[in-house]
Each structure stands twice: as C-alpha cells, then as structure tokens.
Design a protein around this motif. Structure first.
Motif, short mmCIF file in Angstrom:
data_model
loop_
_atom_site.label_atom_id
_atom_site.label_comp_id
_atom_site.label_asym_id
_atom_site.label_seq_id
_atom_site.Cartn_x
_atom_site.Cartn_y
_atom_site.Cartn_z
N LEU A 123 105.33 29.39 87.04
CA LEU A 123 104.38 30.48 86.79
C LEU A 123 103.77 30.39 85.40
O LEU A 123 102.56 30.55 85.21
CB LEU A 123 105.08 31.83 86.97
N LEU A 124 104.62 30.13 84.40
CA LEU A 124 104.12 30.03 83.04
C LEU A 124 103.18 28.84 82.87
O LEU A 124 102.20 28.91 82.14
CB LEU A 124 105.28 29.92 82.06
N THR A 125 103.48 27.75 83.57
CA THR A 125 102.60 26.58 83.51
C THR A 125 101.22 26.93 84.06
O THR A 125 100.19 26.53 83.50
CB THR A 125 103.22 25.41 84.30
N LEU A 126 101.21 27.69 85.16
CA LEU A 126 99.93 28.11 85.74
C LEU A 126 99.12 28.95 84.76
O LEU A 126 97.89 28.86 84.71
CB LEU A 126 100.19 28.92 87.02
N MET A 127 99.80 29.75 83.94
CA MET A 127 99.12 30.71 83.07
C MET A 127 98.99 30.24 81.63
O MET A 127 98.63 31.02 80.75
CB MET A 127 99.85 32.05 83.12
N THR A 128 99.30 28.96 81.37
CA THR A 128 99.25 28.44 80.00
C THR A 128 98.17 27.38 79.86
O THR A 128 98.10 26.45 80.67
CB THR A 128 100.62 27.84 79.60
N ARG A 129 97.32 27.52 78.85
CA ARG A 129 96.33 26.50 78.53
C ARG A 129 97.04 25.39 77.78
O ARG A 129 97.77 25.67 76.81
CB ARG A 129 95.20 27.10 77.70
N PRO A 130 96.88 24.15 78.18
CA PRO A 130 97.60 23.03 77.54
C PRO A 130 97.38 22.99 76.03
O PRO A 130 96.40 23.52 75.50
CB PRO A 130 97.01 21.79 78.23
N ALA A 131 98.31 22.33 75.36
CA ALA A 131 98.25 22.23 73.91
C ALA A 131 96.95 21.59 73.45
O ALA A 131 96.44 20.65 74.06
CB ALA A 131 99.44 21.43 73.40
N ASP A 132 96.40 22.14 72.35
CA ASP A 132 95.17 21.57 71.79
C ASP A 132 95.51 20.46 70.79
O ASP A 132 96.65 20.00 70.73
CB ASP A 132 94.35 22.68 71.12
N GLU A 133 94.52 20.06 70.00
CA GLU A 133 94.74 18.95 69.06
C GLU A 133 95.81 19.29 68.02
O GLU A 133 96.46 18.39 67.48
CB GLU A 133 93.42 18.60 68.36
N ASP A 134 95.99 20.57 67.74
CA ASP A 134 97.01 20.98 66.78
C ASP A 134 98.39 21.10 67.41
O ASP A 134 99.36 21.43 66.74
CB ASP A 134 96.63 22.33 66.16
#
Length: 370
Positions: free
Chosen positions: A314-325
């Motif tokens: 569920l958290l994976t569905l609602m999380t935007r992947p890590a950015d460059e930082d």
C-alpha cells in the motif's frame, strides 16, 4: 512492520522509525530492526509523515500528530466514530486497511484476506486441540478408529483455510456457505459442500447479502442434523463493520454428542453461535464452545509478516519514488480506486461516504464540511 521488510521501504527512499519493543510479541527484538536499517525511536510519532500500526492510534496519540500526517491501520469506522472525528479534526489523513477494495489489483494489499488466512488455520488447530479424539482414520491391529466429522459454516478465506487444514489433518469435512459460488470452492478443498434447498445470497465485494429472519430460521432447521452429527463445528461467517450473523442456536449445540467442540471465529463481532464468549471456552450441553478474540494475534509471527507485506504494498502505491536527492515523497493519488476507497479522513474532512453519512445523522460536529 517486520525487520525483513524494512529494506523495501528504505529502498523507496523513506526513513523508517520503530517504537521500542514494537515487534517483541512477534519475536522481533529491537536489534533486528536496527540491523535492517530502521531507527528505534521512542518519539517517532512526533516527526512522522506516515504512521503504520495494526490497531488505530487512540485519540490522545492522534492529538500529538502534526497536521497532514497520514496513518494506516485497521480502523473500525462503524464502531469508533469518536476516533474518526479525532482524526478529522487533527487534519490527519487516515487509511483503513479493511476498506481496501476487493479488486484484483489490490489483492496484494488486502489485509482482511491475509489475516483471515491466519484465523482460519488457527480455528482448525484449536478444534483439533480441544477434541479428545483423533482427526484422521486410523487402522490398527487393535481395531479401526474412524475419522472425526468436522462441519465448517462460512467459506470465505477463513472458512476455506479451516477446511483445508482440517482435511490435511485427516478429518471428514462438510461445509456450507450462502453464496452459490462457494460450493465449488468447498469441493476444491476436498470437502463435501452442504447444499440446502434455499435461495443463495450473493453480495458485493465477495461477501453475502444479509438474510431475512424467515430464511435464517429455515437455514438453522436444515443445518441442525449436520451439526448434531459433527464432532467439531467451526463457524467463520462475518462481515467487517457489521454484527456477525447468528447461525447456530443454543438448542442446535445441545444436540451435539459427548466431547463435541464448537469454534466460533466471529465471537468478538457478535458471534455465529448463541452463547459463545470472545476469549473464553464455555460449555453448552455436551459441547465446549471456544470464542475467538483477535485470533490472528494468536499467531503473531505469520500474521505480522503477512500484514507488513500488505502495508508495504500500500505504501509503495502511495509513494513517489526517490528523487535525485534520494528523498521519497508520500503522495497518495486520490483518483486511484484503491487510495480513494481506503481513505477515511483527509484535509479535515471525512471522505468515506458511509461514515460521513453516519456522523451527519448524529448531528453536526465541528469541522463537518458544508
């Protein structure tokens, strides 16, 4: 959360903090979480963006969360309107595990099903432990011991697992469910489907429709001889947020033979069996009735692992992947059917429509949207 899945969250770019002793009851000491990359922090709630738990946070702990914090847990909205109001007024975004839609895309997030799997297995083991006889057929030089006769009422995830487990232990199993599709599922587990001359009650989301009292009375009459002949009866009929249907009366139990066992999985939501008491074993006639109380917690290892995987998905569905930082962002998309369906409160509003309607019927409260 379990230590072996902490890496799934840190891999998304999230930081994971665990309250001290959070995993002790499931045999996961703090050291395992630390080794997996989590921080063990007694003040984790104060700075959390997302709080995950099994049971919901109580109102006093909700009050300590920052506005905009999200929570994910089981959340009995129909029986805890006070908690829903507290979450709303604290500007907390609350997701309820039991409200995840039962659709194909959400199967890996369906905590109700994963915990029902644990409960169904546990029910069969409890029945076997209470019975003072063998479950399987035994043929010996001293004579033949016939197999135990087990009847299961309800063939959802828990019921099917109870059937499968009792069959693996060698019992002769018969089962009944009000849904027409259940008969084939019962047979696929190697059990005999009890077929009654009654209309079926197909509902939505894999659940059955409520039955009229006339149909319920007729069903009890037709099931009585099957129950009377059973050495063990396991009942698993329940619908989240509603009182469990009464399937078996006191008089039906009293027709069971000496040494009979009844296991009522639904005892803590009203009970399928008259006289069952959640968390206790009571005697009615010849039978012992075991009332289930938070049954998944009786097998905390597998229950925790399965629930943690549901949470991670569920958290994976609602999380935007890590950015460059390397920073992840919790960014639920409320246009997504799973996200919208499981959300109870957000931005100071109750988004779950049945709960919102129920609160309005109780009268206007502070923060109620116009």
């Amino acid at each position: 959360m379990v230590p072996e899945l902490v890496g799934k969250l840190t891999g998304l770019g999230a930081e994971v903090a665990v309250e001290p002793a959070a995993g002790e009851q499931a045999d996961h000491p703090d050291e395992e979480y630390a080794a997996a990359g989590a921080v063990v922090d007694p003040d984790a709630l104060a700075s959390a963006d997302v709080v995950v738990s099994v049971q919901p946070l109580e109102a006093d702990r909700v009050a300590g969360l920052r506005a905009g914090t999200a929570t994910l847990s089981f959340l009995p909205v129909s029986t805890r309107p006070d908690l829903v109001v507290a979450l709303r007024d604290a500007q907390v975004t609350a997701f309820a595990a039991e409200l995840v839609p039962r659709i194909s895309r959400a199967q890996s997030m369906d905590a109700l099903s994963s915990q029902a799997l644990v409960s169904g297995y546990r029910c069969a083991i409890v029945a076997a432990g209470l019975l003072r006889r063998f479950l399987p057929l035994n043929m010996t030089a001293a004579g033949t011991v016939p197999p135990a006769q087990v009847v299961v009422l309800g063939a959802g995830v828990a019921g099917l697992q109870a059937i499968a487990t009792a069959k693996r232990l060698g019992a002769v199993v018969k089962a009944y469910d009000v849904r027409a599709a259940a008969a084939e599922e019962i047979r696929s587990m190697g059990a005999q489907a009890i077929e009654l001359d009654l209309e079926t009650l197909e509902g939505t989301g894999g659940y059955a429709r409520e039955m009229t009292e006339d149909r319920a009375a007729r069903q009890r009459d037709l099931l009585t001889p099957y129950i009377a002949d059973a050495d063990a009866l396991i009942t698993t009929a329940a619908v989240p947020g509603r009182t469990a249907p009464m399937l078996v009366t006191d008089q039906m139990v009293r027709q069971m033979g000496p040494g009979a066992v009844v296991v009522d999985l639904a005892a803590d939501s009203g009970g399928n069996v008259e006289g069952s008491v959640a968390g206790k074993v009571v005697r009615v006639g010849n039978a012992q009735i075991w009332g289930g109380a938070n049954v998944p917690s009786q097998m905390p290892g597998p229950a925790s692992k399965l629930y943690a995987q549901n949470v991670v998905n569920l958290l994976t569905l609602m999380t935007r992947p890590a950015d460059e930082d390397g920073a992840a962002a919790f960014a639920p998309d409320f246009d997504d059917e799973i996200v919208a369906g499981s959300c109870v409160t957000h931005a100071g509003e109750v988004r779950h429509e049945p709960t919102r309607d129920a609160l309005r019927q109780q009268g206007p409260t502070e923060g109620d949207p116009a």
